[in-house]
Design a protein around this motif. Structure first.
Motif, short mmCIF file in Angstrom:
data_model
loop_
_atom_site.label_atom_id
_atom_site.label_comp_id
_atom_site.label_asym_id
_atom_site.label_seq_id
_atom_site.Cartn_x
_atom_site.Cartn_y
_atom_site.Cartn_z
N HIS A 196 11.35 -0.79 -8.88
CA HIS A 196 10.51 0.01 -9.76
C HIS A 196 9.37 0.32 -9.07
O HIS A 196 8.08 -0.17 -9.09
CB HIS A 196 10.17 -0.76 -11.14
CG HIS A 196 9.71 0.15 -12.05
ND1 HIS A 196 10.28 1.00 -12.85
CD2 HIS A 196 8.18 0.49 -12.33
CE1 HIS A 196 9.62 1.75 -13.70
NE2 HIS A 196 8.39 1.30 -13.21
N ALA A 197 9.47 1.38 -8.06
CA ALA A 197 8.67 1.83 -7.12
C ALA A 197 8.97 3.06 -6.57
O ALA A 197 10.17 3.40 -6.65
CB ALA A 197 8.37 0.89 -6.11
N GLY A 198 8.20 4.10 -6.41
CA GLY A 198 8.25 5.27 -5.97
C GLY A 198 8.58 5.45 -4.33
O GLY A 198 8.25 4.59 -3.77
N TYR A 199 8.63 6.85 -4.07
CA TYR A 199 8.66 7.01 -2.68
C TYR A 199 7.33 7.35 -2.25
O TYR A 199 6.36 8.25 -2.55
CB TYR A 199 9.70 8.20 -2.39
CG TYR A 199 9.71 8.60 -0.97
CD1 TYR A 199 10.70 8.22 -0.07
CD2 TYR A 199 8.81 9.64 -0.39
CE1 TYR A 199 10.80 8.98 1.19
CE2 TYR A 199 8.77 10.12 0.76
CZ TYR A 199 9.76 9.77 1.64
OH TYR A 199 9.81 10.26 2.94
N GLU A 200 7.02 6.99 -1.08
CA GLU A 200 5.66 7.42 -0.22
C GLU A 200 6.05 7.58 1.19
O GLU A 200 6.48 6.49 1.60
CB GLU A 200 4.33 6.67 -0.66
CG GLU A 200 3.49 7.05 -2.05
CD GLU A 200 2.36 6.34 -1.99
OE1 GLU A 200 1.26 7.10 -1.86
OE2 GLU A 200 2.29 5.08 -2.14
N ASP A 201 5.79 8.54 1.96
CA ASP A 201 6.09 8.53 3.54
C ASP A 201 4.60 7.75 4.10
O ASP A 201 3.92 8.68 4.78
CB ASP A 201 5.76 10.17 3.75
CG ASP A 201 6.42 10.03 5.18
OD1 ASP A 201 6.76 9.39 5.92
OD2 ASP A 201 6.40 11.54 5.72
N LEU A 202 4.89 6.73 3.89
CA LEU A 202 3.86 5.66 4.65
C LEU A 202 4.34 4.64 5.29
O LEU A 202 5.40 4.16 4.95
CB LEU A 202 2.82 5.34 3.39
CG LEU A 202 1.74 6.33 2.81
CD1 LEU A 202 1.13 5.40 1.59
CD2 LEU A 202 0.90 6.92 3.38
N PRO A 203 3.55 4.32 6.39
CA PRO A 203 4.24 3.02 7.14
C PRO A 203 4.08 1.78 6.15
O PRO A 203 3.28 1.72 5.19
CB PRO A 203 2.93 2.61 8.13
CG PRO A 203 2.58 4.03 8.24
CD PRO A 203 2.51 4.52 7.02
N GLU A 204 5.08 0.84 6.24
CA GLU A 204 5.10 -0.54 5.37
C GLU A 204 3.79 -1.15 5.55
O GLU A 204 3.43 -1.50 6.71
CB GLU A 204 6.27 -1.26 5.74
CG GLU A 204 6.22 -2.69 4.86
CD GLU A 204 7.30 -3.52 5.54
OE1 GLU A 204 7.25 -4.68 4.90
OE2 GLU A 204 8.27 -3.11 5.91
N THR A 205 3.19 -1.43 4.53
CA THR A 205 2.01 -2.49 4.41
C THR A 205 2.00 -3.52 3.39
O THR A 205 3.02 -3.17 2.35
CB THR A 205 0.77 -1.61 4.09
OG1 THR A 205 0.97 -0.91 2.81
CG2 THR A 205 0.34 -0.65 5.16
N PRO A 206 1.50 -4.52 3.60
CA PRO A 206 1.52 -5.66 2.46
C PRO A 206 1.07 -5.15 1.29
O PRO A 206 0.12 -4.45 0.98
CB PRO A 206 0.51 -6.60 3.11
CG PRO A 206 0.42 -6.60 4.62
CD PRO A 206 0.67 -4.91 4.67
N TYR A 207 1.93 -5.61 0.08
CA TYR A 207 2.00 -5.46 -1.12
C TYR A 207 1.44 -4.17 -1.68
O TYR A 207 1.08 -3.65 -2.52
CB TYR A 207 0.25 -5.98 -1.62
CG TYR A 207 0.65 -7.63 -1.43
CD1 TYR A 207 0.94 -8.18 -2.45
CD2 TYR A 207 0.08 -8.24 -0.47
CE1 TYR A 207 1.24 -9.63 -2.59
CE2 TYR A 207 0.18 -9.64 -0.18
CZ TYR A 207 0.62 -10.24 -1.30
OH TYR A 207 0.71 -11.74 -1.21
N MET A 208 2.43 -3.13 -0.77
CA MET A 208 2.12 -1.52 -0.90
C MET A 208 2.95 -1.44 -2.42
O MET A 208 3.83 -2.05 -2.77
CB MET A 208 2.92 -0.64 -0.16
CG MET A 208 4.48 -0.82 0.21
SD MET A 208 5.15 0.11 1.55
CE MET A 208 4.35 1.71 1.50
N GLU A 209 2.36 -0.31 -3.04
CA GLU A 209 3.27 0.14 -4.52
C GLU A 209 4.30 0.80 -4.40
O GLU A 209 5.39 0.34 -5.02
CB GLU A 209 1.84 0.82 -5.30
CG GLU A 209 2.50 1.37 -6.67
CD GLU A 209 1.48 2.22 -7.21
OE1 GLU A 209 1.62 2.72 -8.24
OE2 GLU A 209 0.45 2.35 -6.74
N ASN A 210 4.31 1.90 -3.62
CA ASN A 210 5.60 2.89 -3.65
C ASN A 210 6.29 2.42 -2.36
O ASN A 210 6.21 3.11 -1.13
CB ASN A 210 5.01 4.10 -3.75
CG ASN A 210 4.56 4.67 -5.05
OD1 ASN A 210 5.25 4.06 -5.99
ND2 ASN A 210 3.40 5.02 -5.19
N ALA A 211 7.21 1.31 -2.42
CA ALA A 211 7.78 0.94 -1.10
C ALA A 211 9.34 1.33 -1.16
O ALA A 211 10.06 0.94 -0.17
CB ALA A 211 7.88 -0.46 -1.07
#
Length: 669
Positions: free
Chosen positions: A253-268
């Motif tokens: 239950h998370a969306g897509y974001e074009d971001l590097p993986e970070t701890p506790y990220m929301e949209n993974a």
């Protein structure tokens, strides 16, 4: 790995596949995964806000797609990806009914069975049990009504629910063990391509954003902890494989974001495509469609096949408007099934261009839900007050409007009374609220639209469709400005000298983060770059979109203090609204909707207005600025200068060209 919890949930001891005759040869089979996400209690083809029939969403329509998709495939699995209990007046009514039953007739110790007996099976689980869901996971909105209510509801499901990254409490201490089933193993019968039969062991594992600890802090603090989703996946999936899982489906239950993986990220969601042994991904939360146009050219995406880093994935939108379909090609070698290939698609229930549904509603499901439907109709039609004019949100992102003004007036009055006799008495009281229903990813019907006349509960829900509670913050002028700078990120940067068409609104910035703060006056310069992005990250520290921020005609000083009424979501989720998380001076148990309801009841008759405390700075030049809104806005636009209707676009939105140099309400004759 401690597996005591798994044993207590019946996840150990699964038998091996019995069809040993296939271990020495290759077998082929197809497996279809059907998925819903973010249904938000949209079960029937009915708009409870407008109190009218609707045929473009709801599980009664999705049911037709489910039936059709099952007939097409010899092997299928039906999954739900969360956010099922909140999001429509039906969800609010059921939570209120359960609370009343617990308070008046059922002891807490009596548990969920007694509550269910008193109130009946929740309509969500009536529907999902009828449709034969194989499994589900939890969304962030499952926690809006409290952990106890959620646990009561889950007992009503005839299918397993999985979540791996929520940790429970035992004897006052955090146990380190998942509160829910960390994963589920299903022995699924398979019809193979050659006509033989087999069994595949499918592992399902669910995840929810760690940010629920901010968004629902009042319900969850001290009761649970939430781990990082990806870290949890990398820990539990090997356990699933050890226990025989051949195919692993991540329900994220998370969306897509074009971001590097970070701890506790929301949209993974993107990064689950690189977690070892994940074979398919169902994701959601962002209410988008994957595969779909939004994802074209995005990192890690094959938009034609529907994969994330090569892993078949699907995000089927919102409210049952689409059914997600993942088709996997399986092959069996040396006694084990594996995924050889896969692709995905989103199937719509409604043809927007033709203006008609693509499937018939499920009559039997509608019949099962009829009594619940009638209860909700009686609830939403309860009288509250009257309004002398219409209230809508068609142009709430262009200029101050009456829908937000009414909410903020109610919040300010309530908070002033609550501050009386405290150390904050005498400070200016402001109020922040956002226009919640402004189309966007929810579609052209998602706007507040209240006609003149009687006001009922359904209209309150139309104005404010979240079960937040009222909170107030103690902020200085500098902090207030930064909050407004973040809200101003809703707008794209406009080049006043460009002849190209420029959409005014950033589609990736949700309007529920566009807080309008009443009690101060300010102007937004959209020719400057946004200071913050949608997540509140400082991206252009040199830029200042907020100009001429004043209180009672004087510039707001950096050290001038205010009390700002807002909601629990904003108070707990934003460092910009609540720096350091320590600025809350009022944490009411009253829902913002209840505050609004009582304000209207006390007032009796509402005269809709907007005080115009914010506006967009004229750009100069002649830029071609466009704005998308409800088709119902076309007649309303006649009361504005600077708006030019250009037609209905392919998504069903009314498109306007906006002249910011001329934009203002017309004076009444």
């Amino acid at each position: 790995m401690n597996t005591e919890h798994l044993e207590s949930k019946g996840l150990n001891g699964q038998k091996e596949n019995p069809d040993l005759s296939l271990t020495d040869k290759t077998a082929m089979a197809k497996l279809r995964i059907l998925a819903t996400t973010d249904v938000h209690v949209h079960l029937l083809g009915y708009d409870y806000y407008g109190d009218q029939e609707s045929n473009h969403n709801g599980l009664v329509y999705t049911a037709g797609l489910i039936r059709q998709a099952r007939l097409e495939a010899p092997n299928s699995l039906l999954l739900d990806n969360g956010d099922i209990l909140q999001g429509s007046p039906m969800g609010d009514y059921e939570a209120q009914k359960a609370a009343n039953a617990t308070d008046s007739s059922v002891s807490v110790e009596a548990g969920s069975a007694a509550v269910a007996k008193s109130t009946g099976i929740h309509p969500v689980f009536k529907a999902m049990n009828y449709l034969g869901y194989d499994a589900g996971t939890l969304g962030n909105h499952e926690f809006n009504y409290g952990l106890e209510y959620l646990q009561q509801c889950l007992e009503m499901a005839d299918f397993p629910i999985t979540n791996a990254n929520i940790i429970g409490v035992a004897d006052g201490e955090f146990s380190g063990r998942p509160l829910f089933n960390p994963f589920v193993l299903l022995d699924k019968p398979l019809k193979c391509e050659d006509g033989t039969e087999s069994t595949v062991k499918i592992g399902l594992i669910g995840f929810v954003p760690p940010q629920i600890m901010q968004w629902d802090r009042g319900n969850l603090e001290g009761k649970i902890k939430v781990r990082d989703m990806l870290e949890t996946a990398r820990e539990w999936i090997p356990v699933m494989k050890e226990q025989g899982a051949e195919i692993v489906i991540a329900m994220v239950h998370a969306g897509y974001e074009d971001l590097p993986e970070t701890p506790y990220m929301e949209n993974a969601a993107l990064h689950f495509g690189q977690v070892p042994d994940v074979d398919a991904i169902v994701f959601g939360h962002a209410h988008k469609l994957f595969p779909g146009p939004f994802f074209e050219g995005k990192t890690g995406v094959d938009n034609l096949r529907g994969t994330l880093h090569g892993i078949p994935a699907v995000e089927p939108g919102y409210a049952g408007e689409h059914l997600g379909v993942i088709d996997l090609e399986l092959e069996r070698e040396n006694g084990k099934w594996r995924v050889a290939d896969g692709r995905s698609e989103c199937r719509p229930v409604y043809d927007t261009a033709a203006g008609k549904p693509l499937v018939e509603p499920d009559a039997e499901l509608a019949r099962l839900l009829e009594s619940n439907h009638q209860e909700v109709l009686n609830y939403i039609r309860g009288a509250v007050g009257r309004t002398t004019g219409p209230i809508h949100s068609y142009f709430s992102l262009l200029a101050d409007d009456s829908s937000v003004q009414l909410i903020n007036d109610a919040q300010r009055e309530y908070t002033r009374k609550q501050m009386a006799g405290t150390v904050y008495e005498g400070l200016p009281v402001l109020a922040a609220s956002a226009p919640f229903k402004t189309g966007g990813r929810y579609g052209p019907a998602h706007f507040t639209s209240i006609p003149a006349g009687g006001l009922a509960i359904k209209h309150i829900a139309d104005l404010y469709n979240y079960p937040n509670t009222l909170h107030a913050l103690h902020l200085n002028g500098a902090e207030l400005k930064e909050w407004l700078e973040w809200a101003a990120g809703l707008f794209t940067q406009i080049d006043p000298h460009s002849a190209e068409e420029q959409p005014l609104i950033d589609p990736d910035f949700p309007s529920f983060n566009f807080d309008v703060i009443d009690g101060v006056d300010y102007v937004i310069d959209v020719t400057k770059p946004a200071r913050y992005d949608a997540a509140g990250k400082l991206i252009h520290p040199e830029s200042n979109r907020i100009v001429s921020l004043t209180y009672e005609g004087r510039l707001v000083g950096a050290g001038q203090f205010f009390v700002v009424a807002t909601n629990s979501y904003r108070a707990f989720s934003s460092e910009l609204a609540n720096p350091g998380g320590q600025r809350i001076v009022l944490a009411s148990t009253e829902e913002n909707r209840q505050v609004l309801t009582q304000y209207i009841r006390d007032t009796g008759t509402i005269h809709p207005y907007a005080d115009g405390n914010w506006r967009l700075l004229p750009t100069g030049g002649q830029p071609v600025i466009t704005y998308l809104t409800s088709p119902k806005a076309v007649q309303t636009a006649e009361h504005w200068e600077g708006l030019h209707f250009e037609g209905i676009n392919e998504a069903g939105f009314a498109k306007f060209r906006v002249d910011l140099d001329q934009l203002k309400p017309k004076k009444e004759e």
